[in-house]
Write a protein that holds these residues in place. Sequence first.
Motif, PDB file in Angstrom:
ATOM      1  N   LEU A 145      -2.056   7.345   2.206  1.00  0.00           N
ATOM      2  CA  LEU A 145      -2.437   6.030   2.732  1.00  0.00           C
ATOM      3  C   LEU A 145      -3.837   6.078   3.335  1.00  0.00           C
ATOM      4  O   LEU A 145      -4.615   5.133   3.201  1.00  0.00           O
ATOM      5  N   ARG A 146      -4.134   7.190   3.994  1.00  0.00           N
ATOM      6  CA  ARG A 146      -5.440   7.342   4.621  1.00  0.00           C
ATOM      7  C   ARG A 146      -6.556   7.239   3.579  1.00  0.00           C
ATOM      8  O   ARG A 146      -7.599   6.602   3.830  1.00  0.00           O
ATOM      9  N   THR A 147      -6.350   7.861   2.408  1.00  0.00           N
ATOM     10  CA  THR A 147      -7.359   7.811   1.343  1.00  0.00           C
ATOM     11  C   THR A 147      -7.563   6.381   0.860  1.00  0.00           C
ATOM     12  O   THR A 147      -8.708   5.926   0.685  1.00  0.00           O
ATOM     13  N   LEU A 148      -6.458   5.650   0.657  1.00  0.00           N
ATOM     14  CA  LEU A 148      -6.573   4.268   0.194  1.00  0.00           C
ATOM     15  C   LEU A 148      -7.298   3.395   1.214  1.00  0.00           C
ATOM     16  O   LEU A 148      -8.125   2.559   0.847  1.00  0.00           O
ATOM     17  N   ARG A 149      -6.976   3.593   2.476  1.00  0.00           N
ATOM     18  CA  ARG A 149      -7.642   2.806   3.516  1.00  0.00           C
ATOM     19  C   ARG A 149      -9.146   3.129   3.548  1.00  0.00           C
ATOM     20  O   ARG A 149      -9.976   2.232   3.726  1.00  0.00           O
TER      21      ARG A 149
ATOM     22  N   LYS B 132      -8.196   1.256 -11.943  1.00  0.00           N
ATOM     23  CA  LYS B 132      -9.416   1.507 -11.178  1.00  0.00           C
ATOM     24  C   LYS B 132      -9.322   2.826 -10.416  1.00  0.00           C
ATOM     25  O   LYS B 132     -10.282   3.608 -10.379  1.00  0.00           O
ATOM     26  N   LEU B 133      -8.152   3.072  -9.826  1.00  0.00           N
ATOM     27  CA  LEU B 133      -7.965   4.311  -9.068  1.00  0.00           C
ATOM     28  C   LEU B 133      -8.021   5.528  -9.992  1.00  0.00           C
ATOM     29  O   LEU B 133      -8.605   6.564  -9.633  1.00  0.00           O
TER      30      LEU B 133
ATOM     31  N   ASP C 232     -10.910   1.502   0.697  1.00  0.00           N
ATOM     32  CA  ASP C 232     -11.071   0.083   0.995  1.00  0.00           C
ATOM     33  C   ASP C 232     -12.252  -0.127   1.943  1.00  0.00           C
ATOM     34  O   ASP C 232     -13.117  -0.978   1.717  1.00  0.00           O
ATOM     35  N   ASN C 233     -12.319   0.661   2.984  1.00  0.00           N
ATOM     36  CA  ASN C 233     -13.356   0.496   4.008  1.00  0.00           C
ATOM     37  C   ASN C 233     -14.762   0.689   3.460  1.00  0.00           C
ATOM     38  O   ASN C 233     -15.706   0.026   3.887  1.00  0.00           O
ATOM     39  N   ILE C 234     -14.924   1.605   2.490  1.00  0.00           N
ATOM     40  CA  ILE C 234     -16.252   1.854   1.941  1.00  0.00           C
ATOM     41  C   ILE C 234     -16.537   0.983   0.708  1.00  0.00           C
ATOM     42  O   ILE C 234     -17.581   1.102   0.079  1.00  0.00           O
TER      43      ILE C 234
ATOM     44  N   ILE D 299       0.817  -1.210   0.000  1.00  0.00           N
ATOM     45  CA  ILE D 299       0.000   0.000   0.000  1.00  0.00           C
ATOM     46  C   ILE D 299       0.855   1.267   0.000  1.00  0.00           C
ATOM     47  O   ILE D 299       0.494   2.267  -0.629  1.00  0.00           O
ATOM     48  N   GLY D 300       2.005   1.214   0.663  1.00  0.00           N
ATOM     49  CA  GLY D 300       2.873   2.394   0.703  1.00  0.00           C
ATOM     50  C   GLY D 300       3.414   2.745  -0.661  1.00  0.00           C
ATOM     51  O   GLY D 300       3.383   3.910  -1.080  1.00  0.00           O
ATOM     52  N   GLU D 301       3.896   1.747  -1.392  1.00  0.00           N
ATOM     53  CA  GLU D 301       4.440   1.982  -2.729  1.00  0.00           C
ATOM     54  C   GLU D 301       3.324   2.396  -3.688  1.00  0.00           C
ATOM     55  O   GLU D 301       3.506   3.276  -4.534  1.00  0.00           O
TER      56      GLU D 301
END
Length: 398
Positions: free
Chosen positions: A21-25, A53-54, A28-30, A10-12
């Motif tokens: 990272l917060r946005t990616l998490r 996709k992103l 994922d959560n939603i 996720i970091g890379e």
Amino acid sequence: MNNDDHLINIGEFASKAGITLRTLRYYDNIGLLKPCSYSDTGHRMYNKQDFAKLQKILTLKFIGFSLNDIKNVVKHDVNDKDFRKSLEIQKKIMEEKIHHTHMVIKAIDETLDMLNYKEVMNWDKFVNIMNVLNTDKKLLDQYKNASNLRSRINIHELYSVNKYGWMKWFFEQLNIPKNAKILEVGCGDASLWEKNLNRIPKGWDITLTDFSKGMLEDAKRNLGNNATNFKFKIVDAQDIPFDDCSFDVVIANHMLYHVENREKAFAEIARVLKMGGCFYTSTVGKNHMAEMRELIFKFKSQAMTSKSWDITSSFQLENGFKQIDKWFKNVKLKKYEDSLIVTEPEPLIDYIFSMPGNVKESFNNKKLKQFEKFLQDKIYKEDGIYITKDTGFFEAKK
């Protein structure tokens, strides 16, 4: 593992994509962008298709979609064909947005010039700013409508018992001469033709029409390079802008129940058909997707309704014959044998919320998970959810 399957953490992934990272998490959560895999230690892992996709998510967000809107759009895996089509749609909307932005700037400049020179305010020009801004909303609605149509098509392609497919079967029922002029009213995204491109005779002159400009754009994109073999025109089936006796065949595929005044539509279709020409119109029966409505009723949520299914009641297999027989002769009905056995809850949820009146945003995350569990439990208990498909078409002659 080949290069296409190479996974990064996720970091890379965040670093390469330029987001936090917060946005990616959060994505994922939603359920907006879930990682394709997890490491042995439970860390999120991504691959190159996740970048695609992103990119789509970020583009739609930039255009003006809410995250809930985007969730309704981003429903299919990104293979090469879907990715190319997705990019073409995004590019088209971006171009439209740039054009509208220039129009807004021009309208503001004209208003400023009037103020600078102390001229009498031209309120028509000023109001034009709001009209242009509202056009952006129409673009978003257009995109969402196209997404809803894909959701409804998707469930049939994934879970139909009859794997041959409605579009191929219906195409084979069309008794059309090698050299013929064909009109389709309400062509949607041109799936009928896209599914049968290799079977269209060179002598056919095909005109595709739809009331929606957005749907015609989708039709062109769906047909790709083959779009040059078709004619396209925005047309209301109640006022067809072609000469009398212009076509050998007219097709209305699952659309007449949307027409407010079908008598006018029948009159127009009969007018543009040549004497002896054929009219093909498909629809559904009263039992079509009946179990889907039962699911909504049993879940007992005020945020969902099955009333939108009633839209077809005005023109169905049970009452269509009488309506057509007033305008055409030799009316025949032929039914397509099929059903659905759905083994995953998500496509069912997408279908239900693609119907008019059902707004996914009205569900909070807790309620949505409850609905998903309700469906998953039923699927587990019954080895899939059986859903009736009651579909067919009328053939008639002028």
